[in-house]
Design a protein around this motif. Structure first.
Motif, short mmCIF file in Angstrom:
data_model
loop_
_atom_site.label_atom_id
_atom_site.label_comp_id
_atom_site.label_asym_id
_atom_site.label_seq_id
_atom_site.Cartn_x
_atom_site.Cartn_y
_atom_site.Cartn_z
N GLY A 143 3.20 54.75 -1.04
CA GLY A 143 2.48 53.61 -1.81
C GLY A 143 2.15 53.26 -0.68
N ASP A 144 1.67 52.14 -1.45
CA ASP A 144 1.35 50.93 -1.52
C ASP A 144 2.04 49.78 -1.28
OD1 ASP A 144 -0.89 48.65 -0.96
OD2 ASP A 144 -1.71 48.23 -2.63
N CYS A 145 2.78 49.70 0.04
CA CYS A 145 3.47 49.23 0.60
C CYS A 145 2.90 47.60 1.16
CB CYS A 145 4.95 49.35 1.61
SG CYS A 145 5.51 50.92 0.78
N PRO A 146 3.46 46.61 0.85
CA PRO A 146 3.12 45.30 1.12
C PRO A 146 3.68 44.72 2.16
CG PRO A 146 4.59 44.60 -0.89
CD PRO A 146 4.36 45.88 -0.61
N CYS B 193 9.03 48.22 -2.66
CA CYS B 193 9.09 48.82 -1.38
C CYS B 193 10.18 48.38 -0.92
CB CYS B 193 7.75 48.73 -0.94
SG CYS B 193 7.80 49.80 1.02
N ARG C 169 7.53 45.46 -9.84
CA ARG C 169 7.15 45.88 -8.91
C ARG C 169 6.82 45.82 -7.22
NH1 ARG C 169 5.54 51.34 -11.20
NH2 ARG C 169 5.41 51.44 -14.20
N THR D 153 6.55 45.18 8.94
CA THR D 153 5.93 46.43 9.46
C THR D 153 7.14 47.37 10.21
OG1 THR D 153 3.29 45.61 10.23
CG2 THR D 153 4.72 47.76 11.01
#
Length: 312
Positions: A226-229, A195, A191, A42
């Motif tokens: 977008g959808d960053c893990p 990120c 993909r 994070t």
């Protein structure tokens, strides 16, 4: 008697097939299974999102005058540990390593969980095999030169080219496909690593005072939005097929007033800046960036902004 012999042969053949399948199938599955997305801590994600608006939007210089020699000899031993940068990076990332018995820092073989493709590569050093694993500058040298590094002093350019925070061992074909492209021109085919890749580029560019093009900025914003893990940094399970790309110690790159690049002149003769419209200080120290460079273990300071970290 003949029937008994045939049954024995059949049993042996089946046993051999099962053994072969037990050896081949796991390795095949590692190559074809979708790699687990690489989690970004994070703090690293927040640092990248905070740094991105401060990057200068520049008009990239043409490549007609760029030469690789600007960044010094490839893979120089900049930290003086007796081992070139390529082997330093391989030694940090590859698993199941075999080292040269005489020159211990030279990696003879090992296994790479390639973050760009998600594949597993068995590396073996040699004239015809070494290129299977190449060391990629996440922020390509030519891209750095076009967007702020062209005026750097030789020592600073050499340090940047060998800074482990900007280096990842990857699949050779993927590295060749990327070339000198920025994020607008190329993103990893895996993909789940995009990120982490973008976060790494932003932190490196921010720390070294490098700019971005308008199209590059849009791509970076899109990936970060977008959808960053997101997750705590944790060791990669052996054979998982991906590499932990952003380590626990990734921190926000503090703005260094002596490391900011001068603005790049556009083809129209005016200078293009970021939102702040501040003029960057063109002075660049002839040394490694104090907050980005990863040092070897010892009494020297630890890296503060390693945008990439090997599996542990």
């Amino acid at each position: 008697m003949a029937g008994s012999r045939r049954r024995s042969v059949t049993v042996v053949a089946v046993a051999l097939l099962l053994v072969a399948a037990g050896w081949v199938v796991p390795r095949w599955w590692v190559q074809v299974a979708s790699p687990t997305p690489t989690p970004v801590p994070t703090a690293a994600l927040e640092s990248a999102r905070a740094a991105l608006p401060g990057l200068a939007v520049v008009e990239p210089l043409p490549l007609t005058e760029y030469e690789r020699e600007f960044f010094g000899d490839p893979w120089a031993d900049v930290d003086g540990n007796g081992c070139d940068t390529r082997n330093d990076v391989l030694g940090r990332w590859l698993t199941t390593q075999v080292r040269d018995p005489i020159v211990n820092c030279v990696v003879e073989s090992g296994r790479l969980h390639d973050p760009y493709t998600g594949h597993v590569i068995d590396f073996r050093r040699g004239p015809s095999t070494s290129a299977a694993v190449q060391i990629d500058h996440v922020v390509a040298l030519a891209d750095a030169w076009r967007k702020g590094a062209s005026h750097w002093l030789p020592g600073h350019a050499l340090a940047f080219a060998n800074d482990p925070a900007n280096l990842i061992p990857v699949d050779g074909a993927a590295n060749q496909a990327k070339g000198a492209a920025d994020a607008a021109g190329w993103l990893p085919p895996n993909r789940g690593f995009r990120c982490a890749y973008v976060v790494q580029q932003i932190l490196v560019k921010d720390a070294y005072g490098l700019g971005v093009s308008a199209t590059e900025l849009a791509t970076l914003q899109e990936v970060l939005g977008g959808d960053c893990p997101v997750g705590a940094s944790s060791a990669r399970a052996a054979g998982a097929g991906h590499t932990e790309a952003v380590g626990e110690e990734v921190m926000s790159a503090a703005r260094c007033p002596h490391c900011r690049s001068a603005p790049v002149a556009s083809s129209h003769g005016h200078r293009v800046f970021g939102a702040s419209q501040e003029r960057r200080d063109a002075r660049v120290p002839d040394r490694r960036h104090s907050r980005l460079q990863r040092h070897r273990p010892g009494d020297r300071p630890r890296v503060r902004v390693p945008a990439a970290a090997p599996p542990r």
